[in-house]
Design an enzyme around this catalytic site. Structure first.
Site, PDB file in Angstrom:
ATOM      1  CE  LYS A 126      -3.758  -2.504   2.186  1.00  0.00           C
ATOM      2  NZ  LYS A 126      -4.417  -2.968   3.407  1.00  0.00           N
ATOM      3  CD  GLN A 181      -3.385  -4.596   6.592  1.00  0.00           C
ATOM      4  OE1 GLN A 181      -3.239  -3.626   5.855  1.00  0.00           O
ATOM      5  NE2 GLN A 181      -4.092  -5.649   6.227  1.00  0.00           N
ATOM      6  CG  ASP A 204      -9.692  -0.222   5.276  1.00  0.00           C
ATOM      7  OD1 ASP A 204      -9.527  -0.503   4.074  1.00  0.00           O
ATOM      8  OD2 ASP A 204      -9.111  -0.820   6.201  1.00  0.00           O
TER       9      ASP A 204
END
Ligand code: NDP
Length: 303
Positions: A55, A99, A122
């Site tokens: 990412k 994460q 997200d």
């Protein structure tokens, strides 16, 4: 004999990343602003390390700033929440990604709800989910957003299609269902308690499989000509004694029946990271009230 068109997620994600990079350059040139993505990794899970580093690299390649925060596995919930609060307040950070999964001393829901909804790249904050359902410019979970882009790129207008989503997770299944509802599909959601899943599947023009069950969807479940997106990523033993990645769909069988299908790997997966970049760019523009930069909200055409 294979008949299905293979939907190439790598190629599609490359197009989206080019579109994002062009918009990032336009944003910088017009407004002197560079979007920033902060990623937070708690612990040393090797798979999570690979995801986070990829990412970061993709953000940098798109011309964005990336800020990586690596915390030890024994980080307390309070310390993680304090970092999230710091990132919420930092104007250089436009998107925050913690994460998942986080170690068990930390409640993931508390962390997700602590992220400022405007920086929730997200798309998991309840406000983002609520906006997706009720309308109002939400940041949407990256994997279903990538699936939607692939579907529109493959099929064009989705109006009236019968779509089956297998799996009802907050991360994939539920947002996928609402995205397709917003595109005027007739949506069915299936899960582990669904009765006669093969029969339900045979009625679908669009199948999005997100169950995490290796090659569960068989060829004779698929309606001839249907479009099949395989979100599942499962590592299984390979004949050579090593391991390999497979999806939720038995690809060899399904590609003989489907009209179009994504492979695993190289299908849905690459779109997820590209959509994270798009979400960071969108978040940055929204935070600055910028509307004169062209965002690649659909996949740019093939050149
Ligand atoms: P979850 O485990 O959170 O959810 C799985 C869903 O599948 C649940 O709703 C469950 O039903 C349903 N399910 C499980 N077994 C069956 C079955 N036998 N029949 C019907 N439904 C079933 O998974 P995620 O949504 O997070 O992920 C799904 C898959 O997608 C995984 O393989 C994951 O690795 C992959 N993934 C891939 C991404 C990518 O970028 N390509 C991103 C995110 C996930 P119930 O609710 O009834 O338990």
């Amino acid at each position: 004999m294979s008949s299905a068109k293979r939907i190439d997620g790598k190629e599609a994600s490359a197009r989206l990343k080019v579109g994002v990079a062009a918009a990032v350059a336009e944003l910088k040139q017009k407004h002197g602003i560079v979007p920033g993505l902060a990623t937070v990794l708690v612990g040393e899970d090797p798979a999570s390390q690979v995801y986070v580093s990829s990412k970061q690299k993709t953000a940098t390649a798109a011309g964005m700033n990336s800020f990586q925060h690596d915390l030890p596995a024994n980080t307390s919930e309070a310390d993680l929440l304090a970092l999230v609060a710091e990132l919420n307040a930092d104007p250089a950070v436009n998107g925050i990604l913690v994460q998942l999964p986080v170690p068990k001393q930390i409640d993931p829901f508390k962390v997700i709800t602590a992220i400022s909804p405007g920086k929730d790249v997200d798309g998991l904050h309840p406000e983002s989910v609520g906006r997706l359902v009720a309308g109002g410019g939400a940041l949407v979970s990256c994997t279903p957003l990538g699936c939607l882009m692939l579907l529109k790129d493959t099929l064009g207008d989705l109006t009236g299609k019968r779509a089956l989503i297998m799996g009802r997770s907050n991360l994939v299944g539920k947002p996928m269902a609402h995205l397709l509802l917003n595109e005027n599909c007739t949506v069915t959601m299936a899960h582990s308690r669904t009765v006669d899943l093969p029969g339900v599947c045979r009625e679908a023009d669009i199948v999005v499989a997100a169950v995490g069950q290796a090659e569960m969807v068989r060829g004779d479940w698929i309606k001839p000509g249907a479009t099949v997106l395989d979100v599942g990523i499962i590592r299984v033993p390979a004949p050579d004694g090593k391991t390999k990645l497979v999806g939720d769909v038995n690809f060899a069988e399904a590609e003989k029946v489907a009209g179009a299908i994504t492979p695993v790997p190289g299908g849905v997966g690459p779109m997820t990271i590209a959509c994270l970049m798009l979400n960071t760019l969108k978040a940055c523009c929204a935070q600055h009230g910028i509307t004169d930069v062209e965002l690649p909200l659909t996949l740019p055409p093939k050149t």
